[in-house]
Design a protein around this motif. Structure first.
Motif, PDB file in Angstrom:
ATOM      1  N   GLU A 458       2.443 -10.064 -19.103  1.00 48.04           N
ATOM      2  CA  GLU A 458       2.173 -10.102 -17.804  1.00 48.04           C
ATOM      3  C   GLU A 458       1.486  -9.085 -17.067  1.00 48.04           C
ATOM      4  OE1 GLU A 458       5.560 -13.098 -18.671  1.00 48.04           O
ATOM      5  OE2 GLU A 458       5.073 -10.814 -19.067  1.00 48.04           O
ATOM      6  N   GLN A 459       1.783  -7.855 -17.398  1.00 45.89           N
ATOM      7  CA  GLN A 459       1.060  -6.583 -17.092  1.00 45.89           C
ATOM      8  C   GLN A 459      -0.224  -6.609 -17.292  1.00 45.89           C
ATOM      9  OE1 GLN A 459       3.374  -3.209 -17.985  1.00 45.89           O
ATOM     10  NE2 GLN A 459       1.645  -1.686 -17.301  1.00 45.89           N
ATOM     11  N   THR A 460      -0.737  -7.027 -18.613  1.00 43.22           N
ATOM     12  CA  THR A 460      -2.287  -7.012 -18.803  1.00 43.22           C
ATOM     13  C   THR A 460      -2.821  -7.983 -17.933  1.00 43.22           C
ATOM     14  OG1 THR A 460      -1.859  -6.640 -21.067  1.00 43.22           O
ATOM     15  CG2 THR A 460      -3.932  -7.514 -20.429  1.00 43.22           C
ATOM     16  N   LEU A 461      -2.207  -9.297 -17.927  1.00 42.77           N
ATOM     17  CA  LEU A 461      -2.790 -10.324 -16.804  1.00 42.77           C
ATOM     18  C   LEU A 461      -3.014  -9.916 -15.537  1.00 42.77           C
ATOM     19  CD1 LEU A 461      -1.083 -13.482 -18.027  1.00 42.77           C
ATOM     20  CD2 LEU A 461      -3.193 -12.549 -18.885  1.00 42.77           C
ATOM     21  N   LEU A 462      -1.973  -9.124 -14.949  1.00 41.34           N
ATOM     22  CA  LEU A 462      -2.184  -8.648 -13.517  1.00 41.34           C
ATOM     23  C   LEU A 462      -3.202  -7.734 -13.356  1.00 41.34           C
ATOM     24  CD1 LEU A 462       1.894  -8.655 -12.925  1.00 41.34           C
ATOM     25  CD2 LEU A 462       0.177 -10.186 -11.824  1.00 41.34           C
ATOM     26  N   ARG A 463      -3.252  -6.608 -14.359  1.00 46.66           N
ATOM     27  CA  ARG A 463      -4.350  -5.797 -14.240  1.00 46.66           C
ATOM     28  C   ARG A 463      -5.605  -6.222 -14.163  1.00 46.66           C
ATOM     29  NH1 ARG A 463      -1.594  -0.778 -17.732  1.00 46.66           N
ATOM     30  NH2 ARG A 463      -0.259  -0.122 -16.150  1.00 46.66           N
ATOM     31  N   LEU A 464      -5.792  -7.322 -15.117  1.00 45.67           N
ATOM     32  CA  LEU A 464      -6.955  -8.027 -15.220  1.00 45.67           C
ATOM     33  C   LEU A 464      -7.178  -8.686 -13.919  1.00 45.67           C
ATOM     34  CD1 LEU A 464      -7.498  -9.655 -18.740  1.00 45.67           C
ATOM     35  CD2 LEU A 464      -9.102  -8.393 -17.516  1.00 45.67           C
ATOM     36  N   GLY A 465      -6.286  -9.570 -13.198  1.00 52.57           N
ATOM     37  CA  GLY A 465      -6.575 -10.177 -12.058  1.00 52.57           C
ATOM     38  C   GLY A 465      -6.798  -9.208 -10.895  1.00 52.57           C
ATOM     39  N   ARG A 466      -6.183  -7.802 -10.969  1.00 55.04           N
ATOM     40  CA  ARG A 466      -6.554  -7.150  -9.793  1.00 55.04           C
ATOM     41  C   ARG A 466      -8.066  -6.413 -10.103  1.00 55.04           C
ATOM     42  NH1 ARG A 466      -7.572  -5.692  -5.264  1.00 55.04           N
ATOM     43  NH2 ARG A 466      -7.143  -3.371  -4.600  1.00 55.04           N
ATOM     44  N   LEU A 467      -8.550  -6.192 -11.342  1.00 59.07           N
ATOM     45  CA  LEU A 467      -9.781  -5.902 -11.339  1.00 59.07           C
ATOM     46  C   LEU A 467     -10.681  -6.719 -10.894  1.00 59.07           C
ATOM     47  CD1 LEU A 467     -11.943  -3.862 -12.290  1.00 59.07           C
ATOM     48  CD2 LEU A 467     -11.603  -5.161 -14.794  1.00 59.07           C
ATOM     49  N   TYR A 468     -10.569  -8.203 -11.446  1.00 59.41           N
ATOM     50  CA  TYR A 468     -11.684  -9.269 -10.854  1.00 59.41           C
ATOM     51  C   TYR A 468     -11.501  -9.374  -9.418  1.00 59.41           C
ATOM     52  CZ  TYR A 468     -13.801 -13.532 -10.025  1.00 59.41           C
ATOM     53  OH  TYR A 468     -14.440 -14.545  -9.384  1.00 59.41           O
ATOM     54  N   GLU A 469     -10.288  -9.255  -8.636  1.00 60.09           N
ATOM     55  CA  GLU A 469     -10.111  -9.510  -7.258  1.00 60.09           C
ATOM     56  C   GLU A 469     -10.674  -8.535  -6.456  1.00 60.09           C
ATOM     57  OE1 GLU A 469      -5.859 -10.412  -5.124  1.00 60.09           O
ATOM     58  OE2 GLU A 469      -6.063  -8.312  -5.623  1.00 60.09           O
TER      59      GLU A 469
END
Length: 485
Positions: A458-469
């Motif tokens: 989950e941490q990797t996904l959240l960081r990726l999501g925040r980067l894209y956001e």
């Protein structure tokens, strides 16, 4: 829809005072609200009052809530304010209001699971909070009320709920009320459940964030089951930072692992990351605007240094049939009493449950074996890959009542299949997945971009999501909900 008449009788809720220099409190993110409550610049009582005032204005048009717990949330807010003043915040969500899908037990409130039959037959309040709701309260969250859903979570449209960003269209389902509440500013966070995509689908449709954690990470006690081997509690929010904060609170994780003053800890770029994108054949099964925007998102991540590899989804043709068999058989087994007793279920729900009762045991066992095999194949597919990137939903929000979707090749698709096609892989394998709004509101109807990760990734996904956001100017703002929409 929430009992608005009862709300109007309670005069303790007043319209929020909005200054020219400060946004209304109902537009604050959970991270912002928690920080302001902790530093004393915002009272939990004022925040609760302004969110309740927003519900009074917006929910008659949206229909996100089944019940609003106005009296209890104000009592909780007053206790939180006193406690915080004396002892400091109890947890990372202290004083922050959260809505709960009507599949979770909330002490003192009946659980109707989106069913008119249960509403008529059962007025018995739950004796205790569901385990996940109890964790929210332990982190200091205030429970606003319960949100609309498809009956027994068996659907993808949430009848009775309108999409705040396009009211003539569906909010998605089955956690459609939760997604609509968040999109319309009727609470910064919501609990949903995800069996075949029921957090991610409405998140994509309503232009919000939806996190489905790894299966089993969050407990299911006190949650009415649809399919016990697939059901996963999940979180909806307007921004990735809020989803990260809620997930940290729910799992007892050190919030610094996810959140650094108000934002998710994010890489400065995607340099060094490898992202797997399904081959081009997948995009022929998407609406053209979905395919174009997801492809543009992949290009944007590549420009940030991500290495993009094209792959074929392992055994893709077996995924949705296996999910459908498992879900139908388990849902029918759980609800056999309703079928036996002739409960007045929605005709579609009854048809699905009756079909599930006809699933042969050998087919159910074969579907479980298929899941085991697929899980191993997906584990292999993640070798050298940080995350998969794919659409959340193959279509944009559909008009209310729309079911058949013409295809460019002259064929037909149907809404439930098009809605779940890309959600099912994470559902069947139990892998974590995150849906974030794809592009910006100016691009048109909401589209979801989905990141799917390794177990407990989950941490990797959240960081990726925040980067894209951050690259697209997100999170999306609160939807405007004009009276009479």
């Amino acid at each position: 829809m929430a009992d608005m008449a009862e709300m109007a009788e309670n005069e303790t809720v007043t319209d929020p005072a909005v200054t020219e220099t400060a946004a209304p409190s109902h537009e604050l993110s959970a991270v912002e609200a928690a920080a302001r409550i902790a530093d004393g610049s915002l009272s939990p009582v004022d925040l609760a009052q302004q969110v309740l005032a927003r519900i009074r204005v917006a929910d008659p048009e949206v229909g996100a809530y089944t019940v609003v717990l106005e009296e209890s949330v104000l009592d909780e807010a007053e206790r939180a304010a006193k406690r915080i003043a004396q002892e400091g915040p109890r947890g990372p969500l202290d004083g922050v209001p959260v809505s709960v899908k009507d599949l979770y037990d909330v002490a003192g409130t009946p659980t109707w699971a989106g069913s008119s039959a249960l509403r008529r037959a059962c007025g018995t309040p739950a004796a205790a909070d569901a385990a996940v709701v109890a964790r929210l309260r332990a982190a200091g969250a205030l429970v606003l009320g319960k949100t609309q859903m498809d009956e027994f979570a068996f659907g993808t449209v949430t009848p009775g709920t309108r999409n705040p960003r396009c009211p003539e269209r569906s909010a998605g389902g089955s956690s459609g009320g939760a997604a609509a509440a968040v999109a319309a500013g009727m609470g910064p966070l919501a609990l949903g459940t995800d069996t075949g995509g029921s957090v991610r689908i409405p998140a994509a449709m309503c232009g919000v964030v939806g996190l489905k954690p790894t299966y089993g990470v969050l407990p299911g006690e006190g949650v009415a089951p649809l399919s016990w081997s697939l059901d996963t509690p999940g979180v909806l929010s307007r921004g990735v930072a809020d989803a990260a904060l809620a997930f940290a609170a729910l799992t007892g994780t050190d919030t610094d692992a996810f959140v650094e003053p108000g934002v998710v800890s994010e890489p400065a770029s995607a340099e060094g990351m490898t992202l797997a994108v399904p081959d081009d054949a997948l995009f022929t099964r998407c609406a053209p605007d979905v395919a174009e925007r997801v492809a543009a998102a992949v290009d944007l991540l590549a420009a940030q240094g991500a290495r993009i590899v094209r792959v074929s989804l392992p055994m893709a043709d077996l995924v949705s049939p296996a999910v459908a068999l498992i879900m139908a058989a388990e849902a029918s087994a759980h609800h056999r009493g309703a079928l036996r007793d002739g409960a007045e279920l929605h005709p579609t729900t009854r048809d699905r449950l009756e079909e599930g009762a006809l699933v042969p045991a050998r087919d159910y066992i074969d579907a479980l074996r298929t899941r085991q095999l697929l899980h191993a194949r997906w584990q292999e597919a993640f070798e050298g890959v940080d995350a998969f990137v794919l659409p959340t939903v193959a279509i944009t929000p559909v008009a209310h009542g729309e079911f058949f979707l013409p295809q460019p090749d002259g064929g037909m698709d149907v809404v439930p299949v098009a809605s779940t096609r890309f959600a099912h892989p994470a559902s069947l394998t139990g892998l974590p997945a995150l849906s974030v709004p794809c592009g910006s509101p100016e691009d048109g109807l909401p589209v979801g971009l989905q990141f799917m990760g390794r177990p407990h990734g989950e941490q990797t996904l959240l960081r990726l999501g925040r980067l894209y956001e951050s690259l697209t100017g997100g999170p999306w703002p609160v939807a405007e909900v004009p009276a009479g929409a």
